[in-house]
Design a protein around this motif. Structure first.
Motif, PDB file in Angstrom:
ATOM      1  N   LEU A   1      24.500   7.025  62.923  1.00  0.00           N
ATOM      2  CA  LEU A   1      24.156   8.202  63.710  1.00  0.00           C
ATOM      3  C   LEU A   1      25.060   9.390  63.390  1.00  0.00           C
ATOM      4  O   LEU A   1      24.594  10.533  63.359  1.00  0.00           O
ATOM      5  N   VAL A   2      26.349   9.130  63.162  1.00  0.00           N
ATOM      6  CA  VAL A   2      27.322  10.222  63.109  1.00  0.00           C
ATOM      7  C   VAL A   2      27.780  10.540  61.687  1.00  0.00           C
ATOM      8  O   VAL A   2      27.840  11.713  61.296  1.00  0.00           O
ATOM      9  N   ILE A   3      28.101   9.551  60.879  1.00  0.00           N
ATOM     10  CA  ILE A   3      28.716   9.809  59.577  1.00  0.00           C
ATOM     11  C   ILE A   3      27.814  10.631  58.653  1.00  0.00           C
ATOM     12  O   ILE A   3      28.301  11.541  57.967  1.00  0.00           O
ATOM     13  N   PRO A   4      26.488  10.395  58.590  1.00  0.00           N
ATOM     14  CA  PRO A   4      25.650  11.252  57.735  1.00  0.00           C
ATOM     15  C   PRO A   4      25.628  12.719  58.144  1.00  0.00           C
ATOM     16  O   PRO A   4      25.188  13.568  57.352  1.00  0.00           O
ATOM     17  N   LEU A   5      26.094  13.031  59.344  1.00  0.00           N
ATOM     18  CA  LEU A   5      26.159  14.436  59.745  1.00  0.00           C
ATOM     19  C   LEU A   5      27.157  15.220  58.900  1.00  0.00           C
ATOM     20  O   LEU A   5      27.127  16.459  58.895  1.00  0.00           O
ATOM     21  N   ILE A   6      28.047  14.536  58.189  1.00  0.00           N
ATOM     22  CA  ILE A   6      28.957  15.231  57.275  1.00  0.00           C
ATOM     23  C   ILE A   6      28.144  16.036  56.258  1.00  0.00           C
ATOM     24  O   ILE A   6      28.392  17.227  56.041  1.00  0.00           O
ATOM     25  N   HIS A   7      27.182  15.385  55.609  1.00  0.00           N
ATOM     26  CA  HIS A   7      26.347  16.092  54.636  1.00  0.00           C
ATOM     27  C   HIS A   7      25.456  17.125  55.317  1.00  0.00           C
ATOM     28  O   HIS A   7      25.213  18.209  54.767  1.00  0.00           O
ATOM     29  N   PHE A   8      24.943  16.802  56.494  1.00  0.00           N
ATOM     30  CA  PHE A   8      24.086  17.743  57.222  1.00  0.00           C
ATOM     31  C   PHE A   8      24.845  19.037  57.523  1.00  0.00           C
ATOM     32  O   PHE A   8      24.337  20.141  57.283  1.00  0.00           O
TER      33      PHE A   8
ATOM     34  N   TRP B   1      31.903   1.807  66.579  1.00  0.00           N
ATOM     35  CA  TRP B   1      31.949   2.935  67.506  1.00  0.00           C
ATOM     36  C   TRP B   1      33.360   3.459  67.740  1.00  0.00           C
ATOM     37  O   TRP B   1      33.604   4.658  67.704  1.00  0.00           O
ATOM     38  N   ARG B   2      34.309   2.549  67.963  1.00  0.00           N
ATOM     39  CA  ARG B   2      35.669   2.984  68.291  1.00  0.00           C
ATOM     40  C   ARG B   2      36.274   3.802  67.152  1.00  0.00           C
ATOM     41  O   ARG B   2      36.886   4.854  67.383  1.00  0.00           O
ATOM     42  N   GLU B   3      36.123   3.324  65.921  1.00  0.00           N
ATOM     43  CA  GLU B   3      36.700   4.050  64.787  1.00  0.00           C
ATOM     44  C   GLU B   3      35.972   5.370  64.542  1.00  0.00           C
ATOM     45  O   GLU B   3      36.600   6.361  64.153  1.00  0.00           O
ATOM     46  N   VAL B   4      34.653   5.394  64.749  1.00  0.00           N
ATOM     47  CA  VAL B   4      33.909   6.641  64.575  1.00  0.00           C
ATOM     48  C   VAL B   4      34.427   7.701  65.538  1.00  0.00           C
ATOM     49  O   VAL B   4      34.725   8.844  65.134  1.00  0.00           O
ATOM     50  N   TRP B   5      34.555   7.343  66.797  1.00  0.00           N
ATOM     51  CA  TRP B   5      35.017   8.318  67.799  1.00  0.00           C
ATOM     52  C   TRP B   5      36.445   8.757  67.496  1.00  0.00           C
ATOM     53  O   TRP B   5      36.756   9.958  67.465  1.00  0.00           O
ATOM     54  N   SER B   6      37.321   7.796  67.243  1.00  0.00           N
ATOM     55  CA  SER B   6      38.721   8.123  66.983  1.00  0.00           C
ATOM     56  C   SER B   6      38.878   8.915  65.696  1.00  0.00           C
ATOM     57  O   SER B   6      39.641   9.888  65.635  1.00  0.00           O
ATOM     58  N   GLY B   7      38.160   8.503  64.649  1.00  0.00           N
ATOM     59  CA  GLY B   7      38.301   9.170  63.364  1.00  0.00           C
ATOM     60  C   GLY B   7      37.828  10.604  63.378  1.00  0.00           C
ATOM     61  O   GLY B   7      38.491  11.497  62.825  1.00  0.00           O
ATOM     62  N   PHE B   8      36.685  10.876  63.996  1.00  0.00           N
ATOM     63  CA  PHE B   8      36.193  12.243  64.058  1.00  0.00           C
ATOM     64  C   PHE B   8      36.959  13.083  65.077  1.00  0.00           C
ATOM     65  O   PHE B   8      36.968  14.313  64.978  1.00  0.00           O
TER      66      PHE B   8
ATOM     67  N   HIS C   1      18.196  11.661  64.745  1.00  0.00           N
ATOM     68  CA  HIS C   1      19.042  12.830  64.497  1.00  0.00           C
ATOM     69  C   HIS C   1      19.543  13.518  65.770  1.00  0.00           C
ATOM     70  O   HIS C   1      20.738  13.794  65.886  1.00  0.00           O
ATOM     71  N   PRO C   2      18.681  13.813  66.751  1.00  0.00           N
ATOM     72  CA  PRO C   2      19.204  14.503  67.952  1.00  0.00           C
ATOM     73  C   PRO C   2      20.241  13.683  68.701  1.00  0.00           C
ATOM     74  O   PRO C   2      21.158  14.246  69.302  1.00  0.00           O
ATOM     75  N   VAL C   3      20.139  12.362  68.663  1.00  0.00           N
ATOM     76  CA  VAL C   3      21.144  11.515  69.316  1.00  0.00           C
ATOM     77  C   VAL C   3      22.479  11.651  68.593  1.00  0.00           C
ATOM     78  O   VAL C   3      23.537  11.784  69.221  1.00  0.00           O
ATOM     79  N   GLY C   4      22.439  11.630  67.271  1.00  0.00           N
ATOM     80  CA  GLY C   4      23.661  11.806  66.494  1.00  0.00           C
ATOM     81  C   GLY C   4      24.313  13.151  66.772  1.00  0.00           C
ATOM     82  O   GLY C   4      25.540  13.250  66.886  1.00  0.00           O
ATOM     83  N   VAL C   5      23.508  14.207  66.859  1.00  0.00           N
ATOM     84  CA  VAL C   5      24.043  15.537  67.148  1.00  0.00           C
ATOM     85  C   VAL C   5      24.722  15.558  68.516  1.00  0.00           C
ATOM     86  O   VAL C   5      25.820  16.120  68.677  1.00  0.00           O
TER      87      VAL C   5
END
Length: 389
Positions: free
Chosen positions: A172-179, A260-267, A343-347
């Motif tokens: 959900l979140v990591i591909p938003l880097i390219h977006f 989830w934990r690493e995604v939130w902490s990393g970003f 996509h809207p959930v990731g945003v």
């Protein structure tokens, strides 16, 4: 014209902006093809702190490099696991590998910037390729990166690896880097200018010319930063050095976070150096929520309450525009289709991370990463359209 029609029209405009910019950028953002000069030698520099799970794979992949001479220097940054032992074993069988130990972290430095500054001083070759320990290079990667750097006049070039995802949170979140990068960074303007506001890189894979690196002040110029993907190219541009981006997805890959934990902490850790500033985040929220979440809210509202057909058409076109861009990126960069369709959930998740980081910083709470705590960085982030978040 009613207010709801105006809102729907605005949402369509906000959705079309990144789609249009993104389509242009997809033609500009290419895999490097230039060959490096004969005799090119590359120092592959890897900072490592508690990386026993993957450091062997990173070093072994780098050692398979073809077409250029390489050395692989790993800086053990006070690891408490078997990182140093693993690298030492590889160095015992391949003289191109060196294990070095980091000095104690000085006040006013972040761990990665201090490690990279030390690595630059230890490198023997004029092309410095900094890579994270979770990046896996293909055998052609060092040659391609060296060619991209030496073929032009830029002092720094950077590539975004293929970002691998294994869980729904990552997809959900990591591909938003390219977006965000391709949808909001005007790459044509970036290449014509050394304006620091256009500075963008991927901290996972950055190559520099040693002379340009020294002129820009090296990582010492961004000692406090946790977001070298923004701050290092800005430092180069302030020194009059050009920077550029290329598509590294075909010859490098990275599983940057797990779960989830690493995604939130990393970003969260470097958000206040990117989107999450008091000036920038409200604008980013308008762009992202207005263009990529609001259309779906309007369509849901229309399903429950009568709305003018023009609202349904405008909101539908906006929703389809966002999905079209995400699906184009998913195909081009082999990203999760499920993540693209959601996509809207990731945003929404990305915006929640950014607002949480901003509020945390406003309350004086430090960022934490790799067992270290850092105060919020004071440098402002990029304005939308003038740098990569």
């Amino acid at each position: 014209m009613s207010v709801v029609v105006l809102i729907a029209a605005l949402s369509l405009i906000l959705a079309l902006l990144p789609l249009g910019q993104g389509i242009v950028n997809l033609f500009l953002y290419r895999r490097p093809t230039a060959e490096p000069p004969p005799g090119t030698a590359v120092s592959i520099l890897i900072p490592a702190r508690n990386e026993e799970a993957g450091i062997a794979a990173a070093v072994d992949a780098a050692l398979l490099s073809r077409g250029v001479d390489v050395e692989v220097v790993v800086l053990d940054d006070h690891s408490t696991d078997r990182t140093a032992e693993i690298v030492q074993a590889i160095a015992a069988r391949d003289p191109r590998v060196r294990l070095e130990s980091a000095r104690p972290l000085p006040p006013g430095w972040s761990g990665k910037q201090h490690a990279c500054q030390m690595l630059a001083g230890l490198a023997r070759y004029p092309v410095l390729l900094f890579q994270d320990a979770d990046v896996r290079l293909s055998p052609t990667a060092a040659r391609r990166v060296g060619g991209a750097l030496l073929a032009g006049e830029c002092g720094l070039v950077s590539g975004f690896p293929r970002e691998e995802t294994g869980t729904l949170a990552e997809a959900l979140v990591i591909p938003l880097i390219h977006f965000l990068l391709l949808g909001f960074l005007p790459m044509a303007a970036m290449r014509r200018s050394t304006d620091p506001r256009f500075g963008a890189a991927c901290g996972q894979l950055i190559a520099v010319r040693r002379d340009a690196y020294l002129k820009a002040g090296g990582h010492a110029a961004i000692a406090t930063s946790l977001h070298d993907g923004v701050t290092l190219p800005r430092a180069f541009r302030r020194a009059g050095q050009g920077t550029d981006l290329f598509d590294a997805a075909g010859f490098a890959r990275c599983r940057m976070y797990r779960g989830w934990r690493e995604v939130w902490s990393g970003f969260s850790k470097n958000a206040t150096e990117g989107m999450a500033t008091p000036a920038a985040l409200p604008v980013w929220t308008l762009l992202l929520f207005g263009g990529h979440v609001l259309p779906w809210i309007l369509l849901g509202w229309a399903a429950l309450h009568p709305l003018p057909i023009s609202v349904v058409v405008l909101a539908g076109l906006a929703a389809l525009s966002g999905l079209l861009f995400r699906l184009l990126l998913a195909v081009r960069f082999r990203q999760s289709v499920v993540g693209a369709l959601l996509h809207p959930v990731g945003v929404l998740i990305m915006l929640a991370i950014q607002w949480s980081a901003l509020l945390r910083a406003r309350h004086g709470k430090p960022s934490e990463w790799r067992g270290r705590a850092y105060p919020a960085a004071p440098e402002p982030g990029p304005e939308p359209g003038q740098g990569a978040p």
